[in-house]
Design an enzyme around this catalytic site. Structure first.
Site, PDB file in Angstrom:
ATOM      1  N   LYS A  21      33.125  41.530  -1.898  1.00 28.38           N
ATOM      2  CA  LYS A  21      32.911  41.213  -3.322  1.00 28.38           C
ATOM      3  C   LYS A  21      34.202  41.431  -4.102  1.00 28.38           C
ATOM      4  CE  LYS A  21      30.977  44.432  -6.143  1.00 28.38           C
ATOM      5  NZ  LYS A  21      31.788  44.737  -7.339  1.00 28.38           N
ATOM      6  N   ASN A  22      34.846  42.574  -3.855  1.00 27.75           N
ATOM      7  CA  ASN A  22      36.011  42.916  -4.680  1.00 27.75           C
ATOM      8  C   ASN A  22      37.231  42.037  -4.384  1.00 27.75           C
ATOM      9  OD1 ASN A  22      34.442  44.791  -5.889  1.00 27.75           O
ATOM     10  ND2 ASN A  22      35.443  46.594  -5.004  1.00 27.75           N
ATOM     11  N   CYS A 115      30.420  51.060 -18.536  1.00 28.05           N
ATOM     12  CA  CYS A 115      29.413  50.605 -17.578  1.00 28.05           C
ATOM     13  C   CYS A 115      28.738  51.836 -17.016  1.00 28.05           C
ATOM     14  CB  CYS A 115      30.055  49.767 -16.486  1.00 28.05           C
ATOM     15  SG  CYS A 115      30.979  50.752 -15.337  1.00 28.05           S
ATOM     16  N   ARG A 120      35.542  53.018 -18.335  1.00 31.00           N
ATOM     17  CA  ARG A 120      36.306  51.882 -17.802  1.00 31.00           C
ATOM     18  C   ARG A 120      37.173  51.197 -18.864  1.00 31.00           C
ATOM     19  NH1 ARG A 120      33.077  49.647 -12.606  1.00 31.00           N
ATOM     20  NH2 ARG A 120      35.183  49.183 -11.966  1.00 31.00           N
ATOM     21  N   ASP A 305      34.042  54.102  -4.039  1.00 32.81           N
ATOM     22  CA  ASP A 305      32.841  53.291  -3.855  1.00 32.81           C
ATOM     23  C   ASP A 305      31.968  53.778  -2.699  1.00 32.81           C
ATOM     24  OD1 ASP A 305      33.333  51.627  -5.954  1.00 32.81           O
ATOM     25  OD2 ASP A 305      34.274  50.056  -4.779  1.00 32.81           O
ATOM     26  N   ARG A 397      24.206  43.241  -6.883  1.00 30.93           N
ATOM     27  CA  ARG A 397      25.582  43.000  -7.314  1.00 30.93           C
ATOM     28  C   ARG A 397      26.542  43.059  -6.133  1.00 30.93           C
ATOM     29  NH1 ARG A 397      27.559  47.171 -10.828  1.00 30.93           N
ATOM     30  NH2 ARG A 397      29.379  45.904 -10.468  1.00 30.93           N
TER      31      ARG A 397
END
Ligand code: UD1
Length: 440
Positions: A21-22, A115, A120, A305, A397
């Site tokens: 994803k990143n 978030c 952030r 993460d 997500r």
């Protein structure tokens, strides 16, 4: 929808790991600069990726998805603004700043705000755009950037190796006049993947992944084809799930070299790991041992993460483990939920101390955020009895059909309506239907 897990079964078998994803998000943003039809392969089917595709369409691109292949035609970009409603869908949409600015000479984004995991801020992104010659105004919840005469290369030294800021600078500088040097750049594998993508579009980027990146501006980029790297966070999540259940799994299509600190922790906990350049086999002991200390750090340190999934894994290990979170200020929200499984964890500021318990018990819990959600699934897989997890939009997500992957590894995991009905055709969730199943 909720997840219902009947835990206590060791994970066994093999699975293919989805694309990152990143990596996919900044690469998709970057297709704006290609001015033609770019093909991105191994693009995971995730709500964050779909939100990115909606932004590209809003900006005027023609976007097509066939399974894991996304085609973006950016011949006719018609807008330089991301409306608030699309910005709010995904905080990482600030990654569009450099691409929109470089393509149009102006960009307007709403302020992303905080978030689930912290404030952030985006000060490093904005300072960098100023260094490249843009005028940046923050007004009424919007950020307006203008560079009517184009961007100019500069020496930029980051006070922290921010992943997103490094990516935004690389993208914005790719077509700037002159040379940009980024000192203290992030070194994550996703930075190298973005550089490989940009270079295959005609950019001249050197040093990605090494902390000091040089971008020699070129007049324009051209379309290309690119395959996104495997998702190291997803791979480590399934490794943690296999480890805590006393299982043995083989992961295919991964890059074990991206998983150095995770492998070191799993070995300290008693797992045996064998790998070649694309595959990895993990064999767990009946019960894991606690580990001395995990401290989250920028790559090549232990990733923030994977802090939550590994904490969940260590709740059932023998002995005490300590975790220190140094990257985000609010990344322990899931711990209150883990306690419902019978886990013993104390949090003091940035430190979490986990006293391993012999058994976890099924619980009703709520996902607080993406990686915290993955941690709860891991606890559910390890726990005796039935676990019900709500808040599944968070997991969508970042994890592509985890119930299919885990079922393929012999786990008993169902994604069901809250009233208990299964939804085999995913009628209520069309956004999850477009990819091929991963557990093969
Ligand atoms: C990316 C990843 C995310 C990962 C994080 C750290 C994506 C889409 N997301 O997020 O999964 O957890 O890297 O590895 O790739 N900071 C500032 N000012 C800024 C930018 C960042 O103070 O302008 C701070 C952040 O608040 C945070 C730290 O720097 O405390 C790291 O953030 P950063 O590396 O930028 O993370 P992201 O790129 O947002």
């Amino acid at each position: 929808m909720i997840y219902e897990i009947n835990g206590g079964r060791p994970l066994r078998g093999e699975c293919r790991v989805q694309g990152s994803k990143n990596s996919a998000l900044p690469i998709l943003a970057c297709t704006l600069l290609c001015g033609g039809e770019t093909v991105i392969r191994n693009c995971p089917v995730l709500s964050d990726v779909e939100a990115t595709l909606r932004i590209l369409r809003h900006l005027g691109c023609r976007v097509k998805r066939e399974g894991h292949i996304v085609t973006v035609d950016s011949t006719a970009v018609t807008s330089d603004e991301i409306p608030d409603v699309l910005m709010r869908e995904m905080r990482s949409s600030v990654i569009f700043l450099g691409a929109i600015l470089a393509r149009n000479g102006s960009a307007t984004l709403s302020t992303p705000g905080g978030c689930e995991i912290g404030l952030r801020p985006i000060d490093l992104h904005l300072d960098a755009m100023r260094r490249l010659g843009a005028q940046v105004r923050e007004e009424f919840g919007r950020i307006v950037c203008e560079a009517p005469n184009g961007l100019t290369g500069a020496n930029i030294s980051l006070s922290f190796p921010s992943v997103g800021a490094t990516e935004n600078i690389m993208i914005a500088a790719a077509c700037a006049k002159g040379v940009t040097r980024i000192a203290n750049a992030a070194r994550e594998p996703e930075i190298s993947d973005l550089a490989d993508f940009l270079n295959s579009c005609g950019a001249r980027i050197a040093g990605a992944g090494e902390g000091s990146v040089t971008v020699e501006g070129v007049p324009r980029l051209h379309p290309t084809e690119h395959t996104v790297i495997p998702d190291r966070i997803v791979a480590a999540t399934y490794m943690a799930a296999a480890a805590v259940t006393g299982g043995a799994i083989r992961l295919r299509s991964i890059i074990p070299a991206h998983l150095g600190p995770e492998i070191a922790v799993l070995e300290e906990a008693g797992c045996r790991i064998e790998s070649d350049c694309r595959n990895l086999r993990l064999t767990a002991p009946k019960r894991l041992s606690g580990v001395k200390m995990i401290r989250t750090m920028p790559y090549p340190g232990f990733p923030t993460d994977i802090q939550a999934p590994f904490a969940a894994m260590l709740t059932a290990a023998e002995g005490t483990s300590v975790i220190i979170e140094t990257i985000f200020e609010n990344r322990y929200k899931y711990i209150g939920e883990l306690v419902r499984f019978g886990a013993r964890i104390r949090v003091d500021g940035r430190m979490a101390v986990i006293d391993g318990v012999e058994k976890l018990y099924g619980a009703n819990v709520v996902m607080p955020d993406l990686r915290g959600g993955a941690a709860l699934m891991i606890a559910g897989l390890a726990a005796e009895g039935t676990t019900r997890i709500s808040g599944v939009r968070h997991i969508d997500r970042g994890y592509e059909t985890p119930e299919q992957v885990l079922s393929g590894l012999s786990a008993d995991v169902k994604r069901i309506e809250e009233d208990g009905k299964t939804d085999p055709e995913q009628q209520s969730e069309p956004h999850r239907r477009q990819g091929e199943p991963l557990a093969r």
